[in-house]
Design a protein around this motif. Structure first.
Motif, PDB file in Angstrom:
ATOM      1  N   LEU A  67       0.859  -1.180   0.000  1.00  0.00           N
ATOM      2  CA  LEU A  67       0.000   0.000   0.000  1.00  0.00           C
ATOM      3  C   LEU A  67       0.898   1.232   0.000  1.00  0.00           C
ATOM      4  O   LEU A  67       1.770   1.358   0.853  1.00  0.00           O
ATOM      5  CB  LEU A  67      -0.902  -0.004   1.242  1.00  0.00           C
ATOM      6  CG  LEU A  67      -1.812   1.208   1.482  1.00  0.00           C
ATOM      7  CD1 LEU A  67      -2.812   1.378   0.350  1.00  0.00           C
ATOM      8  CD2 LEU A  67      -2.536   1.044   2.820  1.00  0.00           C
ATOM      9  N   ARG A  68       0.680   2.130  -0.958  1.00  0.00           N
ATOM     10  CA  ARG A  68       1.567   3.290  -1.095  1.00  0.00           C
ATOM     11  C   ARG A  68       0.763   4.584  -1.052  1.00  0.00           C
ATOM     12  O   ARG A  68      -0.347   4.666  -1.586  1.00  0.00           O
ATOM     13  CB  ARG A  68       2.345   3.193  -2.407  1.00  0.00           C
ATOM     14  CG  ARG A  68       3.331   4.326  -2.629  1.00  0.00           C
ATOM     15  CD  ARG A  68       4.187   4.128  -3.877  1.00  0.00           C
ATOM     16  NE  ARG A  68       5.209   3.097  -3.684  1.00  0.00           N
ATOM     17  CZ  ARG A  68       6.238   2.930  -4.512  1.00  0.00           C
ATOM     18  NH1 ARG A  68       6.378   3.712  -5.583  1.00  0.00           N
ATOM     19  NH2 ARG A  68       7.122   1.974  -4.277  1.00  0.00           N
ATOM     20  N   LYS A  69       1.373   5.600  -0.443  1.00  0.00           N
ATOM     21  CA  LYS A  69       0.747   6.920  -0.361  1.00  0.00           C
ATOM     22  C   LYS A  69       1.091   7.745  -1.595  1.00  0.00           C
ATOM     23  O   LYS A  69       2.108   7.525  -2.245  1.00  0.00           O
ATOM     24  CB  LYS A  69       1.204   7.651   0.900  1.00  0.00           C
ATOM     25  CG  LYS A  69       0.813   6.953   2.196  1.00  0.00           C
ATOM     26  CD  LYS A  69       1.233   7.758   3.409  1.00  0.00           C
ATOM     27  CE  LYS A  69       0.931   7.010   4.707  1.00  0.00           C
ATOM     28  NZ  LYS A  69      -0.502   6.768   4.886  1.00  0.00           N
ATOM     29  N   ASP A  70       0.225   8.736  -1.889  1.00  0.00           N
ATOM     30  CA  ASP A  70       0.504   9.635  -3.006  1.00  0.00           C
ATOM     31  C   ASP A  70       1.314  10.825  -2.513  1.00  0.00           C
ATOM     32  O   ASP A  70       1.734  10.888  -1.349  1.00  0.00           O
ATOM     33  CB  ASP A  70      -0.794  10.089  -3.685  1.00  0.00           C
ATOM     34  CG  ASP A  70      -1.713  10.880  -2.753  1.00  0.00           C
ATOM     35  OD1 ASP A  70      -1.245  11.392  -1.710  1.00  0.00           O
ATOM     36  OD2 ASP A  70      -2.908  11.001  -3.080  1.00  0.00           O
ATOM     37  N   MET A  71       1.545  11.795  -3.377  1.00  0.00           N
ATOM     38  CA  MET A  71       2.376  12.948  -3.047  1.00  0.00           C
ATOM     39  C   MET A  71       1.782  13.795  -1.918  1.00  0.00           C
ATOM     40  O   MET A  71       2.492  14.561  -1.276  1.00  0.00           O
ATOM     41  CB  MET A  71       2.568  13.817  -4.293  1.00  0.00           C
ATOM     42  CG  MET A  71       1.305  14.460  -4.813  1.00  0.00           C
ATOM     43  SD  MET A  71       1.544  15.416  -6.323  1.00  0.00           S
ATOM     44  CE  MET A  71       1.598  14.109  -7.537  1.00  0.00           C
ATOM     45  N   SER A  72       0.482  13.620  -1.677  1.00  0.00           N
ATOM     46  CA  SER A  72      -0.182  14.368  -0.607  1.00  0.00           C
ATOM     47  C   SER A  72      -0.222  13.604   0.707  1.00  0.00           C
ATOM     48  O   SER A  72      -0.814  14.063   1.681  1.00  0.00           O
ATOM     49  CB  SER A  72      -1.611  14.731  -1.040  1.00  0.00           C
ATOM     50  OG  SER A  72      -1.599  15.522  -2.208  1.00  0.00           O
ATOM     51  N   GLY A  73       0.390  12.423   0.733  1.00  0.00           N
ATOM     52  CA  GLY A  73       0.433  11.635   1.957  1.00  0.00           C
ATOM     53  C   GLY A  73      -0.814  10.809   2.211  1.00  0.00           C
ATOM     54  O   GLY A  73      -1.050  10.355   3.327  1.00  0.00           O
ATOM     55  N   ARG A  74      -1.620  10.590   1.161  1.00  0.00           N
ATOM     56  CA  ARG A  74      -2.847   9.806   1.309  1.00  0.00           C
ATOM     57  C   ARG A  74      -2.661   8.414   0.706  1.00  0.00           C
ATOM     58  O   ARG A  74      -2.040   8.272  -0.340  1.00  0.00           O
ATOM     59  CB  ARG A  74      -4.022  10.508   0.613  1.00  0.00           C
ATOM     60  CG  ARG A  74      -4.350  11.892   1.152  1.00  0.00           C
ATOM     61  CD  ARG A  74      -5.561  12.469   0.410  1.00  0.00           C
ATOM     62  NE  ARG A  74      -5.952  13.754   0.962  1.00  0.00           N
ATOM     63  CZ  ARG A  74      -5.547  14.924   0.501  1.00  0.00           C
ATOM     64  NH1 ARG A  74      -4.708  14.975  -0.523  1.00  0.00           N
ATOM     65  NH2 ARG A  74      -5.971  16.057   1.039  1.00  0.00           N
ATOM     66  N   ASP A  75      -3.221   7.394   1.366  1.00  0.00           N
ATOM     67  CA  ASP A  75      -3.216   6.051   0.786  1.00  0.00           C
ATOM     68  C   ASP A  75      -3.892   6.116  -0.581  1.00  0.00           C
ATOM     69  O   ASP A  75      -5.074   6.465  -0.680  1.00  0.00           O
ATOM     70  CB  ASP A  75      -3.974   5.071   1.686  1.00  0.00           C
ATOM     71  CG  ASP A  75      -3.221   4.759   2.968  1.00  0.00           C
ATOM     72  OD1 ASP A  75      -2.007   5.023   3.014  1.00  0.00           O
ATOM     73  OD2 ASP A  75      -3.855   4.269   3.920  1.00  0.00           O
ATOM     74  N   ARG A  76      -3.159   5.783  -1.656  1.00  0.00           N
ATOM     75  CA  ARG A  76      -3.722   6.040  -2.983  1.00  0.00           C
ATOM     76  C   ARG A  76      -3.521   4.899  -3.976  1.00  0.00           C
ATOM     77  O   ARG A  76      -4.190   4.841  -5.000  1.00  0.00           O
ATOM     78  CB  ARG A  76      -3.109   7.316  -3.558  1.00  0.00           C
ATOM     79  CG  ARG A  76      -3.677   7.768  -4.878  1.00  0.00           C
ATOM     80  CD  ARG A  76      -5.162   8.048  -4.783  1.00  0.00           C
ATOM     81  NE  ARG A  76      -5.407   9.198  -3.958  1.00  0.00           N
ATOM     82  CZ  ARG A  76      -6.600   9.542  -3.481  1.00  0.00           C
ATOM     83  NH1 ARG A  76      -7.651   8.782  -3.737  1.00  0.00           N
ATOM     84  NH2 ARG A  76      -6.751  10.615  -2.732  1.00  0.00           N
ATOM     85  N   MET A  77      -2.596   3.969  -3.693  1.00  0.00           N
ATOM     86  CA  MET A  77      -2.366   2.920  -4.694  1.00  0.00           C
ATOM     87  C   MET A  77      -1.865   1.647  -4.034  1.00  0.00           C
ATOM     88  O   MET A  77      -1.268   1.682  -2.956  1.00  0.00           O
ATOM     89  CB  MET A  77      -1.419   3.408  -5.778  1.00  0.00           C
ATOM     90  CG  MET A  77      -0.056   3.849  -5.288  1.00  0.00           C
ATOM     91  SD  MET A  77       0.788   4.995  -6.420  1.00  0.00           S
ATOM     92  CE  MET A  77       0.193   6.570  -5.790  1.00  0.00           C
ATOM     93  N   VAL A  78      -2.119   0.540  -4.724  1.00  0.00           N
ATOM     94  CA  VAL A  78      -1.749  -0.783  -4.211  1.00  0.00           C
ATOM     95  C   VAL A  78      -1.091  -1.560  -5.339  1.00  0.00           C
ATOM     96  O   VAL A  78      -1.522  -1.508  -6.496  1.00  0.00           O
ATOM     97  CB  VAL A  78      -2.975  -1.539  -3.692  1.00  0.00           C
ATOM     98  CG1 VAL A  78      -2.622  -2.982  -3.374  1.00  0.00           C
ATOM     99  CG2 VAL A  78      -3.552  -0.873  -2.459  1.00  0.00           C
ATOM    100  N   LYS A  79      -0.047  -2.305  -4.970  1.00  0.00           N
ATOM    101  CA  LYS A  79       0.571  -3.267  -5.884  1.00  0.00           C
ATOM    102  C   LYS A  79       0.532  -4.628  -5.246  1.00  0.00           C
ATOM    103  O   LYS A  79       0.709  -4.772  -4.038  1.00  0.00           O
ATOM    104  CB  LYS A  79       2.030  -2.882  -6.187  1.00  0.00           C
ATOM    105  CG  LYS A  79       2.737  -3.875  -7.109  1.00  0.00           C
ATOM    106  CD  LYS A  79       4.166  -3.420  -7.455  1.00  0.00           C
ATOM    107  CE  LYS A  79       5.126  -3.707  -6.319  1.00  0.00           C
ATOM    108  NZ  LYS A  79       6.541  -3.529  -6.741  1.00  0.00           N
TER     109      LYS A  79
END
Length: 298
Positions: free
Chosen positions: A283-295
């Motif tokens: 689980l990765r955060k976006d540039m704004s520090g929000r959980d935004r993507m999963v691999k």
């Protein structure tokens, strides 16, 4: 609000700042003004910034006034201009497709970095051959950006909307890439649709709940396509479940699944993928520090 003749670039910046202050933050207004002036003056951004006292032609002034009126209705500037930029590439956009977002660029960057590592692991050639599937392609921004940077891969993209696919095809032609586009609904895939197994499946599916909708800007809720945005409040992961089920049988061994997600449902999305048997879930955060993507790995 009308702009008078003989306006300078600086005048337009000021009048847009005044005319849009109730709709946008100052930084957003400045960015919108720059996009508009770049378009109507057919000049690079650097030149617009460097020559604020440059006078506009009457036709340019009138066009700036018309665009300001449309902006004041809440219509996104990208729809007004009919174009935007994503991952350094030009894209046509219209109300049949979502406007590509910066956070989706981060998803593309992650997929490209992972594909590069995969290539090194399985092939000594510069470009490995593989397949990528983009589910819910919309404007085609994800599929086209991946194909442009991974030309050795076969890229397939599906969407439920014929109008969206028409726009995506125009964007593939604009960016000179070959992509197979298929009209299909991931929630109800027909058995006759043949899509090869993929090394990468990637998707930015609908994930906005009705609760989220109440907190969103009207330039999104009033103008962008609802079928590409919203999900039932009682089943917000409906598309993720369908994509995961599909990926289980259509990813190659060690294939990768990439998903853009609702920032409020990161842990729930991870648990769903675990339940479906995926491994190495990140689980990765976006540039704004929000959980935004999963691999995840199959």
């Amino acid at each position: 609000m009308l702009l008078c003749c003989m306006k300078t670039i600086k005048d337009v910046f000021n009048e847009y700042k005044s005319g849009l202050q109730k709709l946008y933050e100052p930084s957003e207004t400045e960015a919108i003004s720059l996009m508009v002036l770049t378009d109507i003056c057919n000049s690079p951004k650097a030149k617009i910034k460097a020559f604020p006292e440059q006078e506009l032609l009457q036709q340019q002034t009138e066009k700036a006034a018309d665009i300001l009126t449309q902006l004041q209705s809440g219509k996104p500037v990208q729809y007004i201009l009919g174009k935007t930029e994503f991952y350094g590439l030009p894209f046509n956009v219209n109300p049949s497709v979502l406007i590509p977002r910066p956070e989706t660029e981060e998803l593309v960057e992650w997929a490209l970095a992972s594909a590069g590592s995969w290539q090194l692991a399985v092939c000594s050639e510069q470009f490995a051959v593989g397949s990528i599937l983009d589910i819910g392609t919309g404007s085609g921004c994800i599929a086209i950006s991946l194909k442009k940077n991974l030309p050795g891969f076969k890229v397939t993209a599906i969407d439920i909307s014929g109008e969206a696919l028409q726009t995506a095809r125009s964007n593939a032609k604009l960016n000179e890439v070959d992509i197979e586009f298929i009209e299909a609904d991931i929630l109800n895939l027909k058995s006759k649709i043949e899509i090869p197994k993929s090394e990468i499946i990637i998707s930015n599916p609908p994930y906005v709940t009705q609760h989220d909708k109440s907190q969103m800007h009207t330039n999104v809720t009033d103008f962008e396509p609802h079928t590409a945005l919203f999900v039932p409040e009682n089943d917000p992961l409906i598309f993720y479940r369908a994509i995961a089920d599909y990926a289980v049988s259509h990813l190659t061994i060690n294939g990768l699944l990439f998903l853009e997600i609702n920032e409020s449902l990161g842990n729930e999305t991870v648990e769903l993928l675990k339940d479906k048997g995926f491994k190495n879930i990140e689980l990765r955060k976006d540039m704004s520090g929000r959980d935004r993507m999963v691999k995840a790995n199959r």
